[in-house]
Scaffold this motif. Structure first.
Motif, PDB file in Angstrom:
ATOM      1  N   TRP A  11       0.818  -1.214   0.000  1.00  0.00           N
ATOM      2  CA  TRP A  11       0.000   0.000   0.000  1.00  0.00           C
ATOM      3  C   TRP A  11       0.853   1.265   0.000  1.00  0.00           C
ATOM      4  O   TRP A  11       0.453   2.301   0.511  1.00  0.00           O
ATOM      5  N   ALA A  39       2.857  11.395  -3.451  1.00  0.00           N
ATOM      6  CA  ALA A  39       3.913  10.428  -3.169  1.00  0.00           C
ATOM      7  C   ALA A  39       4.924  11.053  -2.215  1.00  0.00           C
ATOM      8  O   ALA A  39       5.037  12.263  -2.132  1.00  0.00           O
ATOM      9  N   GLY A  40       5.641  10.214  -1.520  1.00  0.00           N
ATOM     10  CA  GLY A  40       6.694  10.722  -0.647  1.00  0.00           C
ATOM     11  C   GLY A  40       7.849   9.752  -0.669  1.00  0.00           C
ATOM     12  O   GLY A  40       7.697   8.617  -0.234  1.00  0.00           O
ATOM     13  N   THR A 129      -4.567  12.307   0.657  1.00  0.00           N
ATOM     14  CA  THR A 129      -3.530  13.239   1.090  1.00  0.00           C
ATOM     15  C   THR A 129      -4.031  14.679   1.003  1.00  0.00           C
ATOM     16  O   THR A 129      -3.330  15.596   1.400  1.00  0.00           O
ATOM     17  N   LEU A 227      -3.080   0.254  -4.078  1.00  0.00           N
ATOM     18  CA  LEU A 227      -3.740   1.566  -4.171  1.00  0.00           C
ATOM     19  C   LEU A 227      -4.129   1.867  -5.617  1.00  0.00           C
ATOM     20  O   LEU A 227      -4.584   2.962  -5.930  1.00  0.00           O
TER      21      LEU A 227
END
Ligand code: IMP
Length: 429
Positions: A11, A39-40, A129, A227
């Motif tokens: 995930w 995204a990170g 997010t 996801l």
């Protein structure tokens, strides 16, 4: 020349940043093909820690980087991130960063609607997010999106904004949220245009040239297969396809160009946001994994939910994602646990399932079927060869390979770039 696509097999937050950085040193160009600044990716290089959201990880290695057409680009976030990494000493300009002219822009209306809808969902929220990713992709398929190339045409921008605002202000009004004015948005976009356009180009053409020149391309996925908007735990998913097949459509190369597909999985499981998570642990072990693994979202700072490795889930990700080899990360976080569990399937309403079915009710009701393994007392932290690993840790990895039906081609044993065991160079022909 072989290319490589890297995708998440759970995930998200599987440690892609480190693996992509490591592979970027072998590549000539790094391409993002889906997602956005939701995204990170954390990269630890020497004593510097880089936190990237939208920029391809290859920038840290000075590689040519491309933001493909499949990405949704928030121009403010892009410029802010460029400034931030410049402040850390990286050189970022149009010579190393290219943005597909047909990529969709995220405008201020998108996060506004994203957040307002989440608010309205109450306890049914997806846990997005809040960065406007979903609404931006909705605009794309609804054929009303404003794209990078539109910034060069003030008249196009003005006409498109009318449609955008008709749509968004109607919804925002209904949700009781402040509406947007056209003048302000148009002026904002016109002011952004000279800052963004120097990076814009037909990225597909550059990638074609690079490919014909024998250059190695690394396709950097964001989020993860569970996801994926089609294959994930819908509706608790992101709004793009995260499987490796998207590397092709999301950057403008044929499917044959994608090459070897490397799936990244953590040696346990985590998830941020809401949605089903059969192997989630609400006990001391879950807490231990979260603390030891420093499981906090890079983008949101939210603590991640933690649980045992779910081999049924990763097997499914391997199949639908086209994964040919697995990079297993954070094995060292399991050091010292006396006993480990691996989920091999589920029991749902009295029936056995080898995979997670699509219906949300069934997903929520899934009870994991576990195989129990002995843990190890030695340390796997920082191991750089199989011989450095405790024997039981090797058994754990081998069992995972069998269950997910994919070989482990890379093993990461600490956040440090060089603490990696490479079984097969993904770029090898
Ligand atoms: P969105 O992508 O902001 O629409 O969020 C949808 C879901 O995907 C939420 O559960 C997010 O927490 C999750 N998500 C989005 N990006 C990431 C990521 O990079 N890592 C992990 N989860 C993510």
């Amino acid at each position: 020349m072989a290319n490589v696509a890297v995708i998440g097999a759970q995930w998200g937050d599987e440690g892609k940043g480190k693996v992509v950085d490591w592979l970027a040193s072998r590549a000539d160009v790094v391409v993002r093909f889906q997602g956005g600044h939701n995204a990170g990716h954390t990269l630890v290089v020497g004593n510097q820690t880089y936190k990237l959201s939208l920029l391809p990880s290859g920038l840290v290695r000075g590689k040519l980087c491309v933001i493909g057409n499949g990405v949704v680009v928030d121009p403010d976030a892009l410029l802010a991130e460029i400034e931030r990494v410049r402040g850390q000493g990286l050189s970022v300009g149009p010579d190393v960063l290219r943005v597909a002219e047909n990529a969709v822009l995220i405008l201020p209306v998108h996060p506004a609607l994203d957040k307002a809808r989440e608010e309205a969902r109450g306890d049914k929220k997806i846990g997005t997010t809040g960065r406007g990713i979903g609404p931006a992709y909705e605009d794309k398929v609804a054929r009303r999106a404003i794209r990078v190339a539109d910034l060069a045409e003030p008249e196009t921008l003005s006409a498109k904004l009318d449609e955008t605002l008709l749509h968004y202000n109607t919804l925002l009004r209904g949700l009781g949220v402040a509406e947007f004015g056209k003048e302000e948005l148009l002026n904002k976009l016109l002011a952004l245009a000279p800052k963004i356009l120097p990076y814009a180009e037909p990225a597909w053409e550059r990638l074609d040239e690079l490919r014909r020149g024998g250059k190695r391309i690394l396709f950097e996925g964001a989020q993860a297969v569970m996801l994926d908007v089609d294959h994930g735990t819908y509706p608790f998913v992101t709004s793009s396809n995260t499987v490796a097949a998207t590397a092709s459509a999301g950057s403008g190369v044929g499917p044959g160009a994608v090459g070897f597909v490397l799936g990244i999985a953590k040696a346990y499981t985590t998830r941020v946001g809401s949605g089903p998570f059969p192997t989630e642990l609400h006990d001391e072990i879950g807490k231990h994994l979260g603390e030891r693994g420093r499981e906090f979202g890079v983008v949101t700072g939210r603590p991640r939910r933690c649980g045992w490795f779910d081999a049924a889930l990763v097997r499914q990700a391997v199949k639908v994602g086209g994964v040919q080899g697995l990079a297993l990360t954070k094995l060292d976080i399991l050091d010292g646990l006396p006993e480990l569990k691996i989920c091999t399937g589920y029991r749902i309403n009295g029936k056995h399932y080898k995979h997670l079915p699509a219906a949300p009710g069934a997903q929520a009701a899934a009870v994991p079927e576990y195989e129990v393994m002995e843990g190890w007392s030695g340390s796997s932290h920082g191991a750089r060869s199989w011989a450095d690993l405790p024997a039981q840790a090797v058994k754990y990895v081998r069992r995972i390979e069998e269950l997910v039906e994919a070989p482990v081609t890379l093993l990461s044993t600490s956040p440090e770039r060089d603490d990696t065991i490479m079984v097969r160079d993904p770029f090898a022909d």
